[in-house]
Design an enzyme around this catalytic site. Structure first.
Site, PDB file in Angstrom:
ATOM      1  CG  ASN A  91      18.231   9.946-107.952  1.00  0.00           C
ATOM      2  OD1 ASN A  91      19.204  10.670-108.151  1.00  0.00           O
ATOM      3  ND2 ASN A  91      17.612   9.905-106.775  1.00  0.00           N
ATOM      4  CD  GLU A 148      18.575   1.872-106.736  1.00  0.00           C
ATOM      5  OE1 GLU A 148      18.102   1.816-105.596  1.00  0.00           O
ATOM      6  OE2 GLU A 148      17.978   2.373-107.702  1.00  0.00           O
ATOM      7  CB  CYS A 201      13.224   5.733-106.939  1.00  0.00           C
ATOM      8  SG  CYS A 201      13.489   5.969-108.707  1.00  0.00           S
ATOM      9  CG  ASN A 253      17.977   4.191-101.848  1.00  0.00           C
ATOM     10  OD1 ASN A 253      17.703   5.256-101.314  1.00  0.00           O
ATOM     11  ND2 ASN A 253      17.991   4.035-103.164  1.00  0.00           N
ATOM     12  CD  GLU A 305      16.405   6.665-105.348  1.00  0.00           C
ATOM     13  OE1 GLU A 305      16.186   7.144-106.482  1.00  0.00           O
ATOM     14  OE2 GLU A 305      16.496   5.446-105.134  1.00  0.00           O
ATOM     15  CE  LYS A 362      14.650   2.146-105.021  1.00  0.00           C
ATOM     16  NZ  LYS A 362      15.534   2.951-105.897  1.00  0.00           N
TER      17      LYS A 362
END
Ligand code: CDV
Length: 316
Positions: free
Chosen positions: A194, A143, A169, A107, A47, A124
């Site tokens: 991550n 995020e 993730c 993302n 990621e 994501k």
């Protein structure tokens, strides 16, 4: 085409804020060359592979964060990665921060075929963390401030002779991620992550706990959907914040086929026979025979938990 995908899980060590995209892409190319030398034909990177994990930093003006986003893919810094992949005949997947022409932030991760063509995109969906600065946390995880939730669902693509899907993730912790892909016959889920080694809201949670949850999620998702899972870390101490390693490949039985035991750049190469997914898909997880969707309605009706459905005369 062969039903064996020889996949390289290409872990990146830390990317510092000061590292240029060109330097990071250089490391990615070195990993690709190593993977190619070990017989891999599909390489998977983490990621947000091209940058530091910037959502740990708060900016009052979120536009300050646009420096970490890619406006084009490939762009000038990533073109050499695409060029090397095409020369080596290597398919690939990697994550990056995407800024669309309309100014939307995602993302994102992509699948690139052996000719260097982007054939699939995933954005994501499960964005962890928070929108505003939170002084109660040991570190920020913003995020939800810097990205929109993905708008492309969880598609599966015919890729490299099999059915391949992507996740990113935090998605790996959600059974829905795998099941939606399982319902499309997915045979390999590739995902980058991550994961900070500290839980910002629970100091007592150990690194061992974090690794346990990581493996548990990937192994359960693989087993319950009879699919390979390839999970790739960005690891080590990045801008003073530690990220776990734990790059691994899981087989459709939920067993670990391999795991890197360090936090630096490195590749884990595994030959995955996609026909090994058939047994689970045709027996205990033959969805068509065994699923009982008439009892699953709540999954779509409720996002968070609500009142119990059982009544006194009808024990739950
Ligand atoms: N990048 C992530 O999505 N990280 C989350 C952390 C915040 C728990 C993860 O699920 O690993």
């Amino acid at each position: 085409m062969s039903r064996i995908i020889t996949v390289a899980a290409a872990q990146l060590g830390p990317n510092q804020k000061a590292d240029s995209r060109a330097a990071i892409v250089g490391r990615m190319i070195a990993l690709m060359e190593e993977a190619h030398g070990k017989g891999a034909t599909f390489i998977v990177y983490p990621e947000l592979a091209l940058t530091t994990f910037f959502p740990r930093w708060y900016a009052e003006d979120r536009a300050e964060m646009d420096q970490w986003f890619e406006r084009a893919m490939p762009g000038p810094d990533t073109q050499p990665l695409f060029d090397r992949a095409r020369t080596l005949g290597m398919a690939m997947s990697f994550g990056y921060a995407e800024l669309t022409p309309e100014g939307r932030h995602f993302n994102t991760s992509i699948l690139v075929d052996r000719s260097g063509r982007i054939v699939a995109k995933y954005r994501k969906i499960h964005l962890p963390g928070h929108v505003d600065y939170d002084p109660e946390r040991s570190h920020q995880h913003l995020e939800k401030r810097y990205f929109e939730p993905g708008d492309l669902g969880f598609p599966v693509w015919e890729f490299e002779g099999g059915r391949v899907g992507m996740a990113i993730c935090n998605d790996r912790r959600w059974p829905e991620t795998y099941r939606v892909m399982g319902l499309q016959g997915v045979e390999m889920v590739v995902l980058g992550f991550n994961t900070p080694s500290a839980n910002s809201q629970r100091a007592s949670e150990s690194m061992a706990d974090r690794m346990f949850h990581h493996r548990l999620s990937c192994q359960a998702g693989a087993y319950q959907n009879a699919t390979f899972v390839v999970a790739v870390a960005k690891a080590g101490t990045e801008d003073g914040h530690h990220l776990t390693g734990g790059t691994l490949v899981v087989d459709p039985n939920g067993r670990l086929l391999g795991e890197l035991d360090h936090e630096a750049d490195g590749v884990l190469v595994v030959a995955c026979d996609l026909d090994e997914t058939r047994f689970g898909k045709e027996t205990i997880f033959d969805f068509a025979r065994h699923r009982r969707v008439e009892h699953y309605g709540l999954i779509l009706e409720r996002t968070g938990p609500g009142a119990p459905l059982g009544r006194p005369e009808q024990p739950a």
